[in-house]
Design a protein around this motif. Structure first.
Motif, mmCIF file in Angstrom:
data_model
loop_
_atom_site.group_PDB
_atom_site.id
_atom_site.type_symbol
_atom_site.label_atom_id
_atom_site.label_comp_id
_atom_site.label_asym_id
_atom_site.label_seq_id
_atom_site.Cartn_x
_atom_site.Cartn_y
_atom_site.Cartn_z
ATOM 1 N N ALA A 285 11.162 6.604 -8.669
ATOM 2 C CA ALA A 285 11.839 5.871 -9.740
ATOM 3 C C ALA A 285 11.674 4.385 -9.488
ATOM 4 N N PRO A 286 10.743 3.724 -10.163
ATOM 5 C CA PRO A 286 10.552 2.281 -9.952
ATOM 6 C C PRO A 286 11.726 1.486 -10.495
ATOM 7 N N THR B 100 0.829 -1.199 0.000
ATOM 8 C CA THR B 100 0.000 0.000 0.000
ATOM 9 C C THR B 100 0.868 1.256 0.000
ATOM 10 N N ILE B 101 1.933 1.261 0.788
ATOM 11 C CA ILE B 101 2.839 2.409 0.825
ATOM 12 C C ILE B 101 3.482 2.614 -0.545
ATOM 13 N N ASN B 102 3.907 1.523 -1.174
ATOM 14 C CA ASN B 102 4.591 1.634 -2.464
ATOM 15 C C ASN B 102 3.666 2.173 -3.555
ATOM 16 N N THR B 103 2.448 1.657 -3.612
ATOM 17 C CA THR B 103 1.558 1.997 -4.719
ATOM 18 C C THR B 103 0.778 3.291 -4.497
ATOM 19 N N MET B 104 0.380 3.583 -3.254
ATOM 20 C CA MET B 104 -0.481 4.726 -2.999
ATOM 21 C C MET B 104 0.256 5.943 -2.465
ATOM 22 N N CYS B 105 1.450 5.743 -1.905
ATOM 23 C CA CYS B 105 2.178 6.870 -1.313
ATOM 24 C C CYS B 105 3.431 7.207 -2.122
ATOM 25 N N LEU B 106 4.358 6.272 -2.208
ATOM 26 C CA LEU B 106 5.634 6.558 -2.856
ATOM 27 C C LEU B 106 5.488 6.860 -4.340
ATOM 28 N N ALA B 107 4.558 6.177 -4.998
ATOM 29 C CA ALA B 107 4.412 6.363 -6.446
ATOM 30 C C ALA B 107 4.010 7.785 -6.818
ATOM 31 N N GLY B 108 3.422 8.537 -5.898
ATOM 32 C CA GLY B 108 2.996 9.898 -6.200
ATOM 33 C C GLY B 108 3.945 10.973 -5.721
ATOM 34 N N LEU B 109 5.083 10.586 -5.136
ATOM 35 C CA LEU B 109 6.025 11.565 -4.608
ATOM 36 C C LEU B 109 7.005 12.018 -5.689
#
Length: 311
Positions: A106-107, A93-102
């Motif tokens: 860089a995936p 959840t952190i990866n997809t909903m939080c970090l992805a929008g910061l």
């Protein structure tokens, strides 16, 4: 760290170094004590603490803390990833909903991932905290069908709290080591700690508690009772961590090794030059076109290997 009942986040931590006992203790401190953020009410000493088999969770320090706070430690079964499903689901959840929008996200597979960075560590920690309080805690969870914050406050649950923040810091943020009081003070990590109170306890065994982030001061306990604070004169007025001391010792050790290797090479070269070429026996003449004798190649200092008939 998640509350198993409500799935609310008790605390989080962001660090660049590998997981260690001190980082775990800092996050556990934030999980237990009251939050300063409005609306983040998750706190209290857990009855059971579920962890994996990482060295930071199976350390002697965490065992001592659990014994003092009456926490039952339970480790997941090795090789059973489904036991960690709840916390792994939160990481996703952190990866997809939080970090992805910061900014600077860089995936995997992105070229020059390090060059994409836009946030420093405090900014990233603050962004994750805002997502937890404003988004994650307010959305209904897929399994509980309730928002984590709503499920936590429902029923008027009263968490078990420590007596004071000072007591909590003393348990979590300090490491206990047994030591003996010498006439010149207490010795720890090659440093000497002094206090006038120690003069009456020379030869006695004490428990030393220290903060790995600041070794300028230590706390001494004698037979379970606080004795005094001792100061290191060399570090007085400064803040030097255990990591800095260990790093300095490693650098000094490497420098000494390099210096000794350089001097050893110089001595070997001088000994070779002083010995000169090996003398040639009078009854034998060297073949000018033949190979160079092995002794001459080694400067004349090499000893011949003795061979025995029975070996």
């Amino acid at each position: 760290m998640l509350d198993d009942h409500s799935r609310a986040v008790a605390a989080h931590g962001v660090a660049l170094d590998a997981p260690n006992t001190m980082n775990t203790a800092l996050v556990l401190r934030r999980a237990i004590w009251r939050k300063t953020e409005p609306g983040w009410q998750v706190c209290g000493i857990p009855q059971v603490f579920y962890t994996d088999h990482g060295s930071d969770f199976t350390s002697r320090h965490l065992e001592q803390v659990a014994a003092e706070l009456n926490i039952r430690l339970v480790t997941y079964l090795p090789g059973r990833p489904r036991c960690r499903g709840k916390i792994e689901r939160f990481f996703d959840t952190i990866n997809t909903m939080c970090l992805a929008g910061l900014p600077g996200y860089a995936p995997r597979g992105t070229l020059d991932r390090a060059g994409q960075a836009r946030l420093n560590l405090p900014e990233l920690d603050e962004a994750i905290g805002r997502f937890i309080t404003n988004v994650y805690h307010q959305r209904p969870h897929s399994e509980t069908r309730q928002a984590p914050h709503q499920r936590w406050v429902a029923g008027g649950f009263l968490p078990r709290m420590p007596e004071s923040l000072q007591q909590l810091d003393l348990l979590l943020l300090t490491v206990a080591k047994p030591r003996k009081i010498h006439p010149d003070g207490v010795h720890l990590f090659g440093l000497r700690y002094l206090d006038p109170t120690l003069a009456a306890y020379v030869g006695e065994s004490v428990i030393v508690r220290y903060d790995p982030r600041d070794l300028a001061e230590i706390r001494l306990f004698h037979q379970g009772t606080f004795l005094s604070r001792a100061i290191c004169p060399e570090l007085a007025g400064t803040t030097i961590s255990l990591r800095e001391i260990l790093a300095s010792r490693s650098r000094h050790r490497r420098d000494l090794t390099a210096t000794l290797a350089s001097r050893r090479a110089t001595v070997d070269e001088l000994m070779t030059l002083r010995a000169g070429p090996a003398p040639i026996p009078a009854d034998s003449e060297p073949d000018p076109e033949g190979p160079t004798p092995p002794a001459a190649e080694r400067g004349g200092n090499a000893r011949r290997l003795k061979l025995y008939a029975r070996e």
